[in-house]
Design a protein around this motif. Structure first.
Motif, mmCIF file in Angstrom:
data_model
loop_
_atom_site.group_PDB
_atom_site.id
_atom_site.type_symbol
_atom_site.label_atom_id
_atom_site.label_comp_id
_atom_site.label_asym_id
_atom_site.label_seq_id
_atom_site.Cartn_x
_atom_site.Cartn_y
_atom_site.Cartn_z
ATOM 1 N N VAL A 1 0.835 -1.208 0.000
ATOM 2 C CA VAL A 1 0.000 0.000 0.000
ATOM 3 C C VAL A 1 0.866 1.253 0.000
ATOM 4 C CG1 VAL A 1 -1.803 1.249 1.250
ATOM 5 C CG2 VAL A 1 -1.785 -1.268 1.262
ATOM 6 N N GLN A 2 0.495 2.196 -0.866
ATOM 7 C CA GLN A 2 1.137 3.510 -0.858
ATOM 8 C C GLN A 2 0.218 4.537 -0.187
ATOM 9 O OE1 GLN A 2 1.950 5.211 -4.735
ATOM 10 N NE2 GLN A 2 3.385 6.691 -3.888
ATOM 11 N N TRP A 3 -1.026 4.578 -0.645
ATOM 12 C CA TRP A 3 -2.025 5.501 -0.089
ATOM 13 C C TRP A 3 -3.286 4.724 0.265
ATOM 14 C CZ3 TRP A 3 -0.546 10.375 0.819
ATOM 15 C CH2 TRP A 3 0.509 10.894 0.075
ATOM 16 N N SER A 4 -3.901 5.101 1.403
ATOM 17 C CA SER A 4 -5.222 4.561 1.742
ATOM 18 C C SER A 4 -6.197 5.722 1.816
ATOM 19 C CB SER A 4 -5.205 3.870 3.102
ATOM 20 O OG SER A 4 -4.286 2.824 3.090
ATOM 21 N N GLY A 5 -7.448 5.411 1.566
ATOM 22 C CA GLY A 5 -8.476 6.463 1.601
ATOM 23 C C GLY A 5 -9.262 6.418 2.894
ATOM 24 N N VAL A 6 -9.591 7.607 3.408
ATOM 25 C CA VAL A 6 -10.488 7.694 4.567
ATOM 26 C C VAL A 6 -11.905 7.830 4.012
ATOM 27 C CG1 VAL A 6 -11.094 9.055 6.610
ATOM 28 C CG2 VAL A 6 -8.683 8.838 5.894
ATOM 29 N N ASN A 7 -12.825 7.066 4.569
ATOM 30 C CA ASN A 7 -14.217 7.106 4.127
ATOM 31 C C ASN A 7 -15.132 7.250 5.331
ATOM 32 O OD1 ASN A 7 -14.496 6.216 1.057
ATOM 33 N ND2 ASN A 7 -12.802 5.067 1.951
ATOM 34 N N TYR A 8 -16.292 7.852 5.083
ATOM 35 C CA TYR A 8 -17.256 7.997 6.187
ATOM 36 C C TYR A 8 -17.626 6.631 6.762
ATOM 37 C CZ TYR A 8 -20.287 10.801 9.013
ATOM 38 O OH TYR A 8 -20.833 11.457 10.093
ATOM 39 N N ILE A 9 -17.660 5.639 5.897
ATOM 40 C CA ILE A 9 -18.059 4.290 6.317
ATOM 41 C C ILE A 9 -17.120 3.730 7.400
ATOM 42 C CG2 ILE A 9 -16.762 3.004 4.565
ATOM 43 C CD1 ILE A 9 -19.163 1.223 4.161
ATOM 44 N N ASP A 10 -15.860 4.222 7.464
ATOM 45 C CA ASP A 10 -14.945 3.779 8.532
ATOM 46 C C ASP A 10 -15.591 3.994 9.905
ATOM 47 O OD1 ASP A 10 -13.147 3.402 6.428
ATOM 48 O OD2 ASP A 10 -12.047 5.262 6.811
ATOM 49 N N ASN A 11 -16.361 5.108 10.000
ATOM 50 C CA ASN A 11 -17.034 5.399 11.283
ATOM 51 C C ASN A 11 -18.151 4.400 11.566
ATOM 52 O OD1 ASN A 11 -15.563 7.802 11.753
ATOM 53 N ND2 ASN A 11 -16.880 8.866 10.302
ATOM 54 N N TYR A 12 -18.891 3.997 10.510
ATOM 55 C CA TYR A 12 -20.003 3.051 10.722
ATOM 56 C C TYR A 12 -19.469 1.723 11.237
ATOM 57 C CZ TYR A 12 -22.406 6.182 7.335
ATOM 58 O OH TYR A 12 -22.919 7.240 6.657
ATOM 59 N N PHE A 13 -18.322 1.278 10.699
ATOM 60 C CA PHE A 13 -17.737 0.019 11.185
ATOM 61 C C PHE A 13 -17.226 0.197 12.621
ATOM 62 C CE2 PHE A 13 -16.927 -0.882 6.518
ATOM 63 C CZ PHE A 13 -17.900 -1.875 6.433
ATOM 64 N N ARG A 14 -16.552 1.326 12.857
ATOM 65 C CA ARG A 14 -15.951 1.525 14.181
ATOM 66 C C ARG A 14 -17.016 1.622 15.273
ATOM 67 N NH1 ARG A 14 -14.561 6.722 14.415
ATOM 68 N NH2 ARG A 14 -16.276 6.859 15.859
ATOM 69 N N THR A 15 -18.144 2.273 14.969
ATOM 70 C CA THR A 15 -19.182 2.433 16.003
ATOM 71 C C THR A 15 -20.075 1.208 16.105
ATOM 72 O OG1 THR A 15 -20.644 3.444 14.366
ATOM 73 C CG2 THR A 15 -19.310 4.943 15.716
ATOM 74 N N GLY A 16 -19.994 0.309 15.128
ATOM 75 C CA GLY A 16 -20.831 -0.881 15.169
ATOM 76 C C GLY A 16 -22.130 -0.727 14.391
ATOM 77 N N LEU A 17 -22.362 0.440 13.755
ATOM 78 C CA LEU A 17 -23.585 0.597 12.939
ATOM 79 C C LEU A 17 -23.624 -0.458 11.838
ATOM 80 C CD1 LEU A 17 -26.157 2.295 12.162
ATOM 81 C CD2 LEU A 17 -24.670 3.624 10.649
ATOM 82 N N TYR A 18 -22.466 -0.688 11.200
ATOM 83 C CA TYR A 18 -22.331 -1.795 10.252
ATOM 84 C C TYR A 18 -21.513 -2.887 10.960
ATOM 85 C CZ TYR A 18 -23.672 1.347 6.334
ATOM 86 O OH TYR A 18 -24.322 2.201 5.495
ATOM 87 N N PRO A 19 -22.019 -4.136 10.953
ATOM 88 C CA PRO A 19 -21.335 -5.189 11.716
ATOM 89 C C PRO A 19 -19.955 -5.568 11.160
ATOM 90 C CG PRO A 19 -23.288 -6.041 10.562
ATOM 91 C CD PRO A 19 -23.214 -4.587 10.252
ATOM 92 N N LYS A 20 -19.077 -5.936 12.038
ATOM 93 C CA LYS A 20 -17.713 -6.373 11.694
ATOM 94 C C LYS A 20 -17.282 -7.440 12.684
ATOM 95 C CE LYS A 20 -14.960 -4.220 8.579
ATOM 96 N NZ LYS A 20 -14.337 -4.974 7.507
ATOM 97 N N GLU A 21 -16.432 -8.353 12.251
ATOM 98 C CA GLU A 21 -15.826 -9.283 13.211
ATOM 99 C C GLU A 21 -14.572 -8.631 13.784
ATOM 100 O OE1 GLU A 21 -15.064 -13.246 11.809
ATOM 101 O OE2 GLU A 21 -17.146 -13.424 11.115
ATOM 102 N N TYR A 22 -14.386 -8.785 15.093
ATOM 103 C CA TYR A 22 -13.238 -8.149 15.752
ATOM 104 C C TYR A 22 -12.144 -9.159 16.056
ATOM 105 C CZ TYR A 22 -16.567 -4.373 16.330
ATOM 106 O OH TYR A 22 -17.475 -3.387 16.090
ATOM 107 N N PRO A 23 -10.892 -8.764 16.105
ATOM 108 C CA PRO A 23 -10.413 -7.449 15.686
ATOM 109 C C PRO A 23 -10.425 -7.353 14.160
ATOM 110 C CG PRO A 23 -8.555 -8.846 16.200
ATOM 111 C CD PRO A 23 -9.779 -9.653 16.484
ATOM 112 N N TYR A 24 -10.523 -6.140 13.657
ATOM 113 C CA TYR A 24 -10.410 -5.980 12.214
ATOM 114 C C TYR A 24 -9.403 -4.878 11.909
ATOM 115 C CZ TYR A 24 -13.377 -1.775 12.464
ATOM 116 O OH TYR A 24 -13.875 -0.535 12.754
ATOM 117 N N THR A 25 -8.836 -4.951 10.724
ATOM 118 C CA THR A 25 -7.934 -3.891 10.265
ATOM 119 C C THR A 25 -8.786 -2.837 9.560
ATOM 120 O OG1 THR A 25 -6.099 -5.426 10.089
ATOM 121 C CG2 THR A 25 -5.913 -3.376 8.836
ATOM 122 N N VAL A 26 -8.566 -1.592 9.938
ATOM 123 C CA VAL A 26 -9.431 -0.476 9.537
ATOM 124 C C VAL A 26 -9.192 -0.102 8.073
ATOM 125 C CG1 VAL A 26 -9.984 1.945 10.105
ATOM 126 C CG2 VAL A 26 -9.303 0.356 11.909
#
Ligand code: NDP
Length: 332
Positions: free
Chosen positions: A42-67
């Motif tokens: 990876v050279q560049w990664s993008g920040v997206n609003y959806i990162d917040n939905y995963f972090r807050t749990g609004l969208y489900p994720k298995e933990y731990p996860y890489t952001v």
């Protein structure tokens, strides 16, 4: 090309839902691609609003996860007979993006041509695909249409404005500040209204400008703008609701659509652009629009691959002060 792949790498991870402070920097194993996956440095990664939905749990994720989602980087390994080769520069809406290496499904990787800057290439992944998918599939924008884009100065919004203009539409944007309005106008919008102004006045203005309502509303804001959408879309129009920046849209009765014979659609980018053929088609379309001069990119800020910077990026994107693209610099 043969390169030394390290055993471990730096990555930002989250162990449980919470605020931006739950992002942690870890040394974890470099992922091993499956048969149908590529490994990307990876050279560049993008920040997206959806990162917040995963972090807050609004969208489900298995933990731990890489952001993170979205990368531009260099292909390190590829499946046999793959059309791209190690060493080539690619963009991908890969998950686990805030890391030195990531894997991506081989049908979710596209060549980034030499004439497109690496930083700009990040916008062609989730945000670009969302913008083109909405404007071609959720409602196909036609020449002369009136199109309303909510949060028009944001990552997806600024791309949607430009793509709708490229397709020949009249574009109205809504944003929360004068400086955002200026940026959206510079990116081609015909009219920009402040979402902080009186709602009834905005509704009247949009209906006046569009001669009776817009053909389509593209709305990533969600809860706060949901009701207003029904007042600004014309008969037989389409409401595309694709995000929850202000909260999720409430459940509603289909009868709400009856008076104007409306359509409502709620896609995700990958329910719109799902097959290898669709991915190839729409990534090529995006590159074509860039080359035609129809898409320019605005980088708001560059962050580093640290827990503090990633937390700050997530605070910034949800704090409504950002425009265009936020990037995480991972390697040179
Ligand atoms: P943005 O850069 O657009 O940032 C979000 C913007 O939403 C803010 O800048 C702000 O603009 C606006 N907003 C309105 N109300 C609020 C609020 N209460 N809190 C915070 N922000 C608010 O983010 P992205 O481009 O990454 O994403 C835009 C939207 O698209 C998001 O909802 C995202 O989830 C969605 N999305 C959906 C996809 C899908 O597949 N369905 C894929 C990609 C994105 P302003 O201040 O001008 O109102």
């Amino acid at each position: 090309m043969s390169v030394q792949i390290p055993k471990t790498m730096k990555a930002i991870q989250v162990d449980a839902p919470g605020g931006p402070e739950v992002n942690v920097l870890r040394e974890i194993p470099v992922p091993t691609p499956k048969e149908d996956e590529v490994l990307i440095k990876v050279q560049w990664s993008g920040v997206n609003y959806i990162d917040n939905y995963f972090r807050t749990g609004l969208y489900p994720k298995e933990y731990p996860y890489t952001v993170g989602i979205d990368v531009v980087g260099t292909l390190i390994t590829t499946p046999p007979n793959f059309h791209l080769k190690p060493g080539q520069r690619v963009f991908s809406p890969a998950s686990a993006a805030f890391a030195e290496y990531t894997v991506a499904a081989s049908n979710r990787v596209a060549l980034l041509p030499d004439d497109i800057d690496a930083k700009d290439g990040v916008s062609l992944a989730t945000q670009g695909l969302t913008a083109i998918g909405q404007s071609k599939e959720s409602y196909e924008v036609k020449k002369g249409d009136w199109v309303l884009v909510r949060a028009a100065a944001g990552g997806v919004g600024l791309l949607l404005v430009q793509i709708a203009k490229y397709l020949g539409a009249n574009v109205i944007g809504t944003v929360s500040s004068e400086s955002k309005a200026e940026l959206v106008k510079q990116n081609g919008a015909d009219h920009v209204l402040l979402s902080t102004a009186d709602s009834a006045e905005n509704v009247a203005e949009i209906n006046k400008l569009s001669g009776g309502g817009v053909q389509v509303v593209y709305d990533g804001v969600g809860k706060d703008t949901w009701e207003e959408n029904f007042e600004v879309v014309r008969r037989k129009g389409t409401i595309v609701t694709f995000g929850n920046a202000s909260g999720a849209v409430p459940p509603f009765a289909p009868l709400k659509l009856t008076p104007k014979a409306l359509k409502v659609t709620r896609p995700s980018v990958f329910s719109l652009i799902n097959t290898a053929e669709e991915f190839e088609y729409y990534t090529s379309e995006l590159v074509k629009i860039v080359r035609d001069g129809g898409l320019k990119f605005a980088v708001h800020k560059v962050y580093e691959l640290t827990a503090e910077d990633v937390a700050q990026a997530q605070r910034d994107i949800s704090g409504r002060g950002t425009t265009g693209k936020l990037l995480v610099h991972v390697s040179d």
